[in-house]
Design a protein around this motif. Structure first.
Motif, PDB file in Angstrom:
ATOM      1  N   ILE A 120       0.970  -1.280   0.085  1.00  0.00           N
ATOM      2  CA  ILE A 120      -0.098   0.047  -0.061  1.00  0.00           C
ATOM      3  C   ILE A 120       0.864   1.246  -0.083  1.00  0.00           C
ATOM      4  N   THR A 121       0.474   2.252  -0.849  1.00  0.00           N
ATOM      5  CA  THR A 121       1.304   3.457  -0.881  1.00  0.00           C
ATOM      6  C   THR A 121       0.263   4.816  -1.160  1.00  0.00           C
ATOM      7  N   GLY A 122       0.672   5.915  -1.304  1.00  0.00           N
ATOM      8  CA  GLY A 122      -0.063   7.060  -1.548  1.00  0.00           C
ATOM      9  C   GLY A 122      -0.385   7.789  -0.205  1.00  0.00           C
ATOM     10  N   CYS A 123      -1.400   8.584  -0.383  1.00  0.00           N
ATOM     11  CA  CYS A 123      -1.756   9.505   0.721  1.00  0.00           C
ATOM     12  C   CYS A 123      -2.208   9.135   1.816  1.00  0.00           C
ATOM     13  N   MET A 124      -2.987   8.024   1.807  1.00  0.00           N
ATOM     14  CA  MET A 124      -3.363   7.296   3.094  1.00  0.00           C
ATOM     15  C   MET A 124      -2.221   6.972   3.938  1.00  0.00           C
ATOM     16  N   MET A 125      -1.184   6.408   3.327  1.00  0.00           N
ATOM     17  CA  MET A 125       0.005   5.976   4.252  1.00  0.00           C
ATOM     18  C   MET A 125       0.896   7.078   4.669  1.00  0.00           C
ATOM     19  N   GLN A 126       0.555   8.318   4.387  1.00  0.00           N
ATOM     20  CA  GLN A 126       1.300   9.466   5.096  1.00  0.00           C
ATOM     21  C   GLN A 126       0.577   9.749   6.298  1.00  0.00           C
ATOM     22  N   GLU A 127      -0.537   9.034   6.875  1.00  0.00           N
ATOM     23  CA  GLU A 127      -1.193   9.447   8.107  1.00  0.00           C
ATOM     24  C   GLU A 127      -0.709   8.128   9.041  1.00  0.00           C
ATOM     25  N   GLU A 128      -0.157   8.698  10.167  1.00  0.00           N
ATOM     26  CA  GLU A 128       0.513   7.797  10.969  1.00  0.00           C
ATOM     27  C   GLU A 128      -0.589   6.770  11.685  1.00  0.00           C
ATOM     28  N   ASP A 129      -1.559   7.191  11.867  1.00  0.00           N
ATOM     29  CA  ASP A 129      -2.826   6.347  12.432  1.00  0.00           C
ATOM     30  C   ASP A 129      -3.153   5.421  11.489  1.00  0.00           C
ATOM     31  N   GLU A 130      -3.293   5.731  10.256  1.00  0.00           N
ATOM     32  CA  GLU A 130      -3.492   4.569   9.034  1.00  0.00           C
ATOM     33  C   GLU A 130      -2.434   3.754   9.238  1.00  0.00           C
ATOM     34  N   VAL A 131      -1.448   4.002   9.116  1.00  0.00           N
ATOM     35  CA  VAL A 131      -0.192   3.088   8.886  1.00  0.00           C
ATOM     36  C   VAL A 131      -0.165   2.208  10.176  1.00  0.00           C
ATOM     37  N   ALA A 132      -0.391   2.861  11.471  1.00  0.00           N
ATOM     38  CA  ALA A 132      -0.560   1.773  12.659  1.00  0.00           C
ATOM     39  C   ALA A 132      -1.621   0.846  12.418  1.00  0.00           C
ATOM     40  N   THR A 133      -2.747   1.319  12.175  1.00  0.00           N
ATOM     41  CA  THR A 133      -4.025   0.449  11.864  1.00  0.00           C
ATOM     42  C   THR A 133      -3.376  -0.926  10.978  1.00  0.00           C
ATOM     43  N   ILE A 134      -3.007  -0.133   9.585  1.00  0.00           N
ATOM     44  CA  ILE A 134      -2.533  -1.425   8.894  1.00  0.00           C
ATOM     45  C   ILE A 134      -1.552  -2.408   9.305  1.00  0.00           C
ATOM     46  N   ARG A 163      14.072 -10.530   2.522  1.00  0.00           N
ATOM     47  CA  ARG A 163      14.318 -10.622   3.848  1.00  0.00           C
ATOM     48  C   ARG A 163      12.900 -11.435   4.453  1.00  0.00           C
ATOM     49  N   LYS A 164      11.853 -11.576   3.483  1.00  0.00           N
ATOM     50  CA  LYS A 164      10.864 -12.134   3.762  1.00  0.00           C
ATOM     51  C   LYS A 164       9.893 -11.709   4.912  1.00  0.00           C
ATOM     52  N   HIS A 165      10.129 -10.281   5.156  1.00  0.00           N
ATOM     53  CA  HIS A 165       9.261  -9.814   6.291  1.00  0.00           C
ATOM     54  C   HIS A 165       8.988  -8.384   5.639  1.00  0.00           C
ATOM     55  N   ARG A 166       8.073  -7.662   6.434  1.00  0.00           N
ATOM     56  CA  ARG A 166       7.498  -6.622   6.122  1.00  0.00           C
ATOM     57  C   ARG A 166       8.262  -5.234   6.113  1.00  0.00           C
ATOM     58  N   GLN A 167       8.191  -4.347   5.180  1.00  0.00           N
ATOM     59  CA  GLN A 167       9.049  -3.180   5.168  1.00  0.00           C
ATOM     60  C   GLN A 167       8.082  -2.010   4.911  1.00  0.00           C
ATOM     61  N   VAL A 168       8.409  -0.987   6.165  1.00  0.00           N
ATOM     62  CA  VAL A 168       7.751   0.180   6.000  1.00  0.00           C
ATOM     63  C   VAL A 168       8.508   1.205   5.989  1.00  0.00           C
ATOM     64  N   GLU A 169       8.216   2.132   5.148  1.00  0.00           N
ATOM     65  CA  GLU A 169       9.266   3.408   4.719  1.00  0.00           C
ATOM     66  C   GLU A 169       8.295   4.542   4.329  1.00  0.00           C
ATOM     67  N   VAL A 170       8.185   5.444   5.354  1.00  0.00           N
ATOM     68  CA  VAL A 170       7.169   6.631   4.932  1.00  0.00           C
ATOM     69  C   VAL A 170       7.911   8.133   5.498  1.00  0.00           C
ATOM     70  N   MET A 171       8.244   8.684   4.313  1.00  0.00           N
ATOM     71  CA  MET A 171       8.982   9.945   4.686  1.00  0.00           C
ATOM     72  C   MET A 171       8.007  11.055   5.015  1.00  0.00           C
ATOM     73  N   LYS A 172       8.241  11.830   5.876  1.00  0.00           N
ATOM     74  CA  LYS A 172       7.284  12.947   6.131  1.00  0.00           C
ATOM     75  C   LYS A 172       7.154  13.985   5.091  1.00  0.00           C
ATOM     76  N   ASP A 173       8.486  14.185   4.442  1.00  0.00           N
ATOM     77  CA  ASP A 173       8.453  15.077   3.361  1.00  0.00           C
ATOM     78  C   ASP A 173       9.932  14.763   2.747  1.00  0.00           C
ATOM     79  N   SER A 174       9.837  15.351   1.180  1.00  0.00           N
ATOM     80  CA  SER A 174      10.964  15.172   0.456  1.00  0.00           C
ATOM     81  C   SER A 174      11.126  16.454  -0.328  1.00  0.00           C
ATOM     82  N   SER A 175      12.237  17.165  -0.698  1.00  0.00           N
ATOM     83  CA  SER A 175      12.317  18.042  -1.529  1.00  0.00           C
ATOM     84  C   SER A 175      12.863  17.538  -3.117  1.00  0.00           C
ATOM     85  N   MET A 176      13.069  16.193  -2.995  1.00  0.00           N
ATOM     86  CA  MET A 176      13.547  15.657  -4.197  1.00  0.00           C
ATOM     87  C   MET A 176      12.650  14.822  -5.406  1.00  0.00           C
TER      88      MET A 176
END
Length: 480
Positions: A120-134, A163-176
């Motif tokens: 899952i990616t996109g705007c919803m994954m920029q919300e900490e509560d939604e990421v925690a729920t997932i 690695r066979k396990h979950r990867q979570v990487e959400v950046m708060k912001d980026s200028s790139m």
């Protein structure tokens, strides 16, 4: 299998640091891994599901392009997939609920096929509560990443596969802004091109600046080069995308304005039509109106989000225009661009909305003569200022919403058939879903026309006489 070939630590040490070279490196590594897995019966099938706006759809094209470069093949048969991704929207609550319903139904598929990578990616994954729920409720979701690092799909997918396990990487912001990544377009003859990312407006109801970040404009040279390559690839129509296209270039020290960019794109040899989404009424300039007026390749359609007709509510929304200034702009557009179709967005039930506020909205709808309007009941988004304000009672909102829908329909009916009998150009998009032997084309003003013709015309610009009006669309006949 030779595990040393795919050791993640070793791979990272030799991977390029610069983008997009780093991501192409990981696309190659994933493809090598996929080829080995295919020998063991791995199907290497994928699907990207888009929930949300045109920006999400554009993200979906990038994700699919990267997956195909990684050795996967797209399919609509979700049950046979090895990778399923969702690019999400969080502007309204129903989009969140739609995602949870979809991933909930995929649990049984994961149990049957434990190698399934669900991401899952996109705007919803920029919300900490939604990421925690997932993370808590859906342990079989193996890949979570946000709007600022969509370009890193290959690198993150490689980690999941190794690695066979979950990867979570959400950046708060980026200028790139990472250019020149693969993309798989839905249509070969039309395409969307991002001109900016993020938003600086901070409307009090809107979550976009918090999940997409501050506005970042792409370099005009890169945009024009992409558009030129698309035209060479057979694209006839390009849509320029930004949360607020009017403010394009403000962060580039005024090197180029949006009207100048639009004019430059519309002047590229071979381009047939250019659209743009979405302007903000506070920034729409006389210069832009003039570019539309004098350049026949700019589509005769402006989507001008109103949100409310009440100056008091517009102030609370932080929209920076009034009922009077909005109507002044509408009249200017109608006067200078009489052939332009004008559409809008309207929110009903914004916190504090009174019946007087609502009647102001109804007044604007009556006077503006919109061809159509996207109407929404206010949806509280946590993290925005308006989320803390008292809601309008549900029964009042529903009554107002129904009254608005009725008025919008009545007003749009006044515009129906205004081009009846004219011969106009249409870009043929697909076969008609309801009428065998017929095609569906889109006019410059964004209105659809259905007409009899061969499938070989799909993707072509044709002349069609508008013979019969059916409200929001026409039936027509091909002309030589």
């Amino acid at each position: 299998m030779n595990e040393t070939i795919f050791d993640f630590k070793d791979i990272c040490e030799v991977a390029p640091m610069e983008e997009p070279e780093r991501q192409y490196y990981f696309m190659d590594r994933v493809r090598e891994l996929v080829e080995v897995k295919k020998q063991e019966g791995y199907r290497a099938l994928c699907k990207v599901n888009v929930i949300g706006c045109q920006m999400s759809a554009k993200d979906g094209e990038k994700l699919l392009g990267i997956l195909e470069k990684c050795g996967y093949t797209a399919t609509e048969d979700e049950d046979s997939c090895d990778v399923i991704l969702f690019t999400t929207c969080t502007v309204r609550e129903n989009a969140n609920e739609k995602l949870y319903g979809r991933i909930g139904r995929l649990k049984h598929q994961y149990e049957r096929h434990p190698e399934l990578v669900l991401g899952i990616t996109g705007c919803m994954m920029q919300e900490e509560d939604e990421v925690a729920t997932i993370q808590k409720k859906y342990p079989y979701v193996k890949l979570i990443f946000g709007t600022h690092n969509i370009y890193k799909l290959a690198e993150l997918l490689y980690q999941v596969l190794i690695r066979k396990h979950r990867q979570v990487e959400v950046m708060k912001d980026s200028s790139m802004i990472v250019e020149n990544l693969p993309s798989d377009r839905k249509y070969k003859f039309k395409a969307s091109v991002n001109i900016s990312f993020g938003c600086n407006n901070f409307c009090t109801y809107c979550i976009v600046p918090y999940v997409r970040g501050r506005e970042k404009s792409r370099n005009a040279t890169d945009i024009l080069r992409e558009c030129e390559m698309l035209v060479k690839d057979g694209v006839r129509e390009i849509t320029l995308l930004g949360q607020n296209v009017d403010s394009y270039g403000n962060d580039l020290s005024g090197e180029i304005t949006f009207p100048e960019l639009l004019d430059a794109v519309a002047s590229i040899p071979g381009i047939e039509r250019v659209r743009f989404m979405t302007p903000n009424p506070k920034d729409l300039s006389d210069e832009l109106i003039e570019v539309i007026r004098r350049n026949p390749h700019v589509a005769r359609h402006i989507h001008l989000p109103m949100q409310s007709g009440s100056s008091a509510l517009l102030f609370k929304m932080n929209r920076h225009y009034t009922k009077e200034s909005y109507l002044e702009l509408v009249h200017k557009i109608h006067d200078r661009l009489p052939d332009v179709s004008l559409t809008t967005d309207i929110i009903v039930g914004f916190p504090g909305e009174t019946e007087e506020d609502f009647q102001d909205t109804m007044d604007v709808v009556r006077e503006a003569r919109f061809d159509s309007a996207f109407t929404f009941i206010y949806s509280r988004r946590h993290g925005t200022p308006a989320a803390k304000w008292d809601m309008v009672p549900e029964e009042i909102v529903k009554d107002r919403f129904e009254r608005l829908l009725k008025l919008v329909k009545e007003c749009s009916q006044e515009n129906e058939g205004r081009d009846l009998g004219k011969v106009m150009e249409a870009l043929v998009e697909e076969t008609d879903k309801e009428k065998p032997g017929y095609l569906t084309g889109r006019l410059s003003n964004n209105i659809l026309v259905h007409f009899e013709g061969p499938e070989s015309l799909i993707g072509e610009m044709v002349r069609v006489r508008l013979d019969e009006s059916r409200g929001f669309y026409y039936f027509g006949s091909l002309q030589n």
